[in-house]
Scaffold this motif. Structure first.
Motif, short mmCIF file in Angstrom:
data_model
loop_
_atom_site.label_atom_id
_atom_site.label_comp_id
_atom_site.label_asym_id
_atom_site.label_seq_id
_atom_site.Cartn_x
_atom_site.Cartn_y
_atom_site.Cartn_z
N ASN A 196 100.68 -22.79 62.07
CA ASN A 196 102.01 -22.49 62.60
C ASN A 196 103.15 -22.88 61.67
O ASN A 196 104.25 -22.30 61.76
CB ASN A 196 102.21 -23.20 63.95
CG ASN A 196 101.32 -22.65 65.04
OD1 ASN A 196 101.04 -21.45 65.06
ND2 ASN A 196 100.87 -23.50 65.94
N HIS A 197 102.90 -23.86 60.79
CA HIS A 197 104.04 -24.41 60.05
C HIS A 197 103.83 -24.58 58.55
O HIS A 197 104.77 -24.95 57.85
CB HIS A 197 104.42 -25.78 60.65
CG HIS A 197 104.71 -25.71 62.12
ND1 HIS A 197 105.86 -25.17 62.63
CD2 HIS A 197 103.97 -26.10 63.18
CE1 HIS A 197 105.84 -25.24 63.95
NE2 HIS A 197 104.70 -25.79 64.31
N ALA A 198 102.64 -24.33 58.03
CA ALA A 198 102.40 -24.57 56.61
C ALA A 198 103.02 -23.51 55.71
O ALA A 198 103.25 -23.76 54.53
CB ALA A 198 100.90 -24.65 56.33
N TYR A 199 103.30 -22.34 56.26
CA TYR A 199 103.81 -21.24 55.45
C TYR A 199 105.11 -20.69 56.03
O TYR A 199 105.17 -19.52 56.45
CB TYR A 199 102.76 -20.13 55.34
CG TYR A 199 101.46 -20.59 54.70
CD1 TYR A 199 101.34 -20.69 53.33
CD2 TYR A 199 100.36 -20.90 55.49
CE1 TYR A 199 100.15 -21.11 52.75
CE2 TYR A 199 99.16 -21.32 54.92
CZ TYR A 199 99.06 -21.41 53.54
OH TYR A 199 97.89 -21.81 52.97
N PRO A 200 106.18 -21.48 56.09
CA PRO A 200 107.45 -20.98 56.64
C PRO A 200 108.05 -19.89 55.75
O PRO A 200 107.84 -19.87 54.53
CB PRO A 200 108.34 -22.23 56.66
CG PRO A 200 107.78 -23.11 55.59
CD PRO A 200 106.29 -22.87 55.61
N GLU A 201 108.79 -18.99 56.37
CA GLU A 201 109.34 -17.86 55.64
C GLU A 201 110.36 -18.27 54.59
O GLU A 201 110.55 -17.58 53.58
CB GLU A 201 109.97 -16.86 56.62
CG GLU A 201 108.96 -16.19 57.54
CD GLU A 201 109.61 -15.18 58.46
OE1 GLU A 201 110.85 -15.03 58.39
OE2 GLU A 201 108.89 -14.55 59.25
N ASP A 202 111.04 -19.41 54.80
CA ASP A 202 112.09 -19.82 53.86
C ASP A 202 111.54 -20.65 52.70
O ASP A 202 112.31 -21.11 51.85
CB ASP A 202 113.19 -20.60 54.58
CG ASP A 202 112.66 -21.87 55.25
OD1 ASP A 202 111.43 -22.02 55.35
OD2 ASP A 202 113.49 -22.69 55.68
N PHE A 203 110.23 -20.87 52.65
CA PHE A 203 109.63 -21.64 51.57
C PHE A 203 109.14 -20.70 50.48
O PHE A 203 108.38 -19.76 50.75
CB PHE A 203 108.47 -22.49 52.09
CG PHE A 203 107.73 -23.24 51.02
CD1 PHE A 203 108.33 -24.26 50.32
CD2 PHE A 203 106.41 -22.91 50.71
CE1 PHE A 203 107.65 -24.95 49.33
CE2 PHE A 203 105.72 -23.60 49.73
CZ PHE A 203 106.35 -24.62 49.03
N ILE A 204 109.59 -20.94 49.25
CA ILE A 204 109.15 -20.12 48.12
C ILE A 204 108.10 -20.91 47.34
O ILE A 204 108.42 -21.89 46.66
CB ILE A 204 110.34 -19.78 47.19
CG1 ILE A 204 111.41 -19.03 47.98
CG2 ILE A 204 109.86 -18.94 46.01
CD1 ILE A 204 112.67 -18.74 47.19
N PRO A 205 106.83 -20.54 47.44
CA PRO A 205 105.77 -21.31 46.79
C PRO A 205 105.78 -21.08 45.29
O PRO A 205 106.20 -20.03 44.80
CB PRO A 205 104.49 -20.75 47.43
CG PRO A 205 104.85 -19.34 47.78
CD PRO A 205 106.31 -19.36 48.17
N PRO A 206 105.33 -22.08 44.52
CA PRO A 206 105.27 -21.91 43.06
C PRO A 206 104.23 -20.90 42.62
O PRO A 206 104.31 -20.36 41.52
CB PRO A 206 104.93 -23.32 42.57
CG PRO A 206 104.26 -23.99 43.73
CD PRO A 206 104.90 -23.42 44.95
N TYR A 207 103.23 -20.64 43.48
CA TYR A 207 102.19 -19.66 43.19
C TYR A 207 102.01 -18.77 44.42
O TYR A 207 102.32 -19.18 45.54
CB TYR A 207 100.86 -20.35 42.86
CG TYR A 207 100.94 -21.30 41.70
CD1 TYR A 207 100.85 -20.83 40.39
CD2 TYR A 207 101.11 -22.66 41.90
CE1 TYR A 207 100.93 -21.70 39.31
CE2 TYR A 207 101.19 -23.54 40.82
CZ TYR A 207 101.10 -23.05 39.54
OH TYR A 207 101.18 -23.91 38.47
N PRO A 208 101.49 -17.56 44.25
CA PRO A 208 101.23 -16.71 45.42
C PRO A 208 100.27 -17.40 46.38
O PRO A 208 99.36 -18.12 45.95
CB PRO A 208 100.59 -15.45 44.81
CG PRO A 208 100.98 -15.46 43.37
CD PRO A 208 101.11 -16.90 42.98
N HIS A 209 100.48 -17.22 47.66
CA HIS A 209 99.54 -17.78 48.63
C HIS A 209 99.13 -16.68 49.61
O HIS A 209 99.74 -15.61 49.66
CB HIS A 209 100.14 -18.97 49.38
CG HIS A 209 101.35 -18.65 50.20
ND1 HIS A 209 101.29 -17.91 51.36
CD2 HIS A 209 102.66 -18.97 50.03
CE1 HIS A 209 102.50 -17.79 51.86
NE2 HIS A 209 103.35 -18.41 51.08
N ILE A 210 98.10 -16.95 50.39
CA ILE A 210 97.56 -15.92 51.30
C ILE A 210 97.56 -16.41 52.74
O ILE A 210 96.81 -15.92 53.56
CB ILE A 210 96.15 -15.48 50.86
CG1 ILE A 210 95.20 -16.69 50.74
CG2 ILE A 210 96.20 -14.74 49.53
CD1 ILE A 210 93.77 -16.30 50.41
#
Length: 357
Positions: A199-213
């Protein structure tokens, strides 16, 4: 050299020298070297993705050997831990999803037997798409039973994990099954952790340093000789050191952080272990909502009341361990785990009783 990506093995040549993992891929005993290796994998993935290079180039025509832009020499490692194997599977699955191609295994016949067996037991080759998924989730070998890695994008697969963990509990105590007042809190705490990730590990406002799935990876092992159940969870999303400074916290937590945080850290991640330690000891937020941090203290409570056990949380560049006698230790390194990794071991004592207050 011989390569394999599923199907028939092929002869191939490499255009560059191979990347060698450390001999011991383990976060407990060889953290820095293991993290450096995974950093190099992520950087290589990023470069390959941006350059749109094929990992295996077959464009030279009939009769020409396939060419590799590079490869990982897994004939070198002599040991890989379960936690490191889960992270490795996640990195390869991400690469397959982002680029549509999985790095081939090279000279599989030269791999160390322990490394190959560990990856095979955990379902690594199924996760990365080399072979079809097996129906059985539990793999049997001697005094151990292993729940193969479950890769999921939501909590829907919790039922599969639940059933598998029940089977592991029964294996640990076949005569007198682990009582519900132990196994249910164990599964409840695991469910809390999984739900928090999904529910919370991949918020829309977070820009990860690498692509995630947007995935979560879970594996588990039961060891009858030690009467222990170990669960490993990993995600590649936003980390505890990133989120913890951004939530409302109780005054006692603020006092703890003011007392322990280094005002002038020597490297970017130096305070990360302190944030993880606070999350494990105190939980999340002033609102005390379940999804805001009760999962880690709940997992520790299971250890305290079910029997002997330990838990280590690695997140971004930090780590914190709660050992079997209740002591906490923490630290940080200048390399990232690429997300959050939880390794949770409980000694399941049938005479114990667990309740959450």
């Amino acid at each position: 050299m011989r390569i394999w990506q599923g199907g028939d093995p092929e002869d191939a040549i490499s255009m560059t020298r191979p990347e060698r993992p450390p001999q011991k891929l383990c976060f407990k005993d060889n953290m820095n070297e293991s993290l450096k290796f995974f950093d190099r994998i992520r950087d290589s993935t990023q470069r390959t993705h941006k350059a749109k290079n094929k990992l295996v180039d077959r464009s030279k025509g009939p009769g020409k050997l396939p060419r590799l832009v590079g490869y990982l020499d897994f004939s070198y490692p002599t040991y890989i831990s379960t936690a490191a194997a889960v992270v490795l599977a996640a990195e390869f699955e991400r690469l397959a999803a982002v680029d549509g191609e999985v790095p081939p295994t090279v000279n599989l016949h030269l791999w160390n037997e322990q490394v190959f067996r560990k990856l095979a037991q955990l379902g690594f080759f199924e996760i990365v798409g080399f072979i079809a998924n097996r129906d059985d989730v539990i793999i049997e070998e001697g005094d151990t039973r292993t729940m193969r890695i479950v890769s999921t994008k939501n909590a829907d697969d919790l039922a599969k994990v639940d059933v598998a963990l029940q089977q592991l509990g029964t294996f640990l105590n076949p005569v007198q099954r682990i009582p519900d007042d132990i196994i249910i809190p164990f599964l409840t705490a695991l469910s809390e952790a999984m739900s928090n990730v999904t529910n919370h590990a991949y918020p829309e406002d977070f820009i990860p340093p690498y692509p995630h799935i947007n995935s979560l990876w879970v594996a588990a092992t039961a060891d009858r000789s030690k009467n222990t159940l170990t669960v490993v969870l990993y995600d590649q999303g936003v980390t505890i050191p990133y989120t913890y400074p951004r939530i409302d916290r109780l005054e006692r937590v603020l006092k703890y952080l003011r007392r322990t945080l280094r005002r002038e850290p020597k490297f970017e991640y130096e305070n990360d272990g302190i944030y993880i330690r606070a999350a494990m000891k105190y939980g999340g937020s002033r609102t005390d909502q379940r999804h805001r941090g009760k999962g880690l203290p709940q997992m520790i409570q299971v250890i305290e009341q079910a029997g002997v056990g330990a838990m280590t949380v690695y997140s971004r560049g930090g780590w914190c361990k709660r050992d079997s006698n209740g002591r906490f230790s923490s630290g940080a390194v200048p390399f990232s785990f690429g997300g959050t990794l939880i390794e949770w071991t409980v000694e399941l004592n049938p005479a114990a009783s667990v309740s959450f207050t």
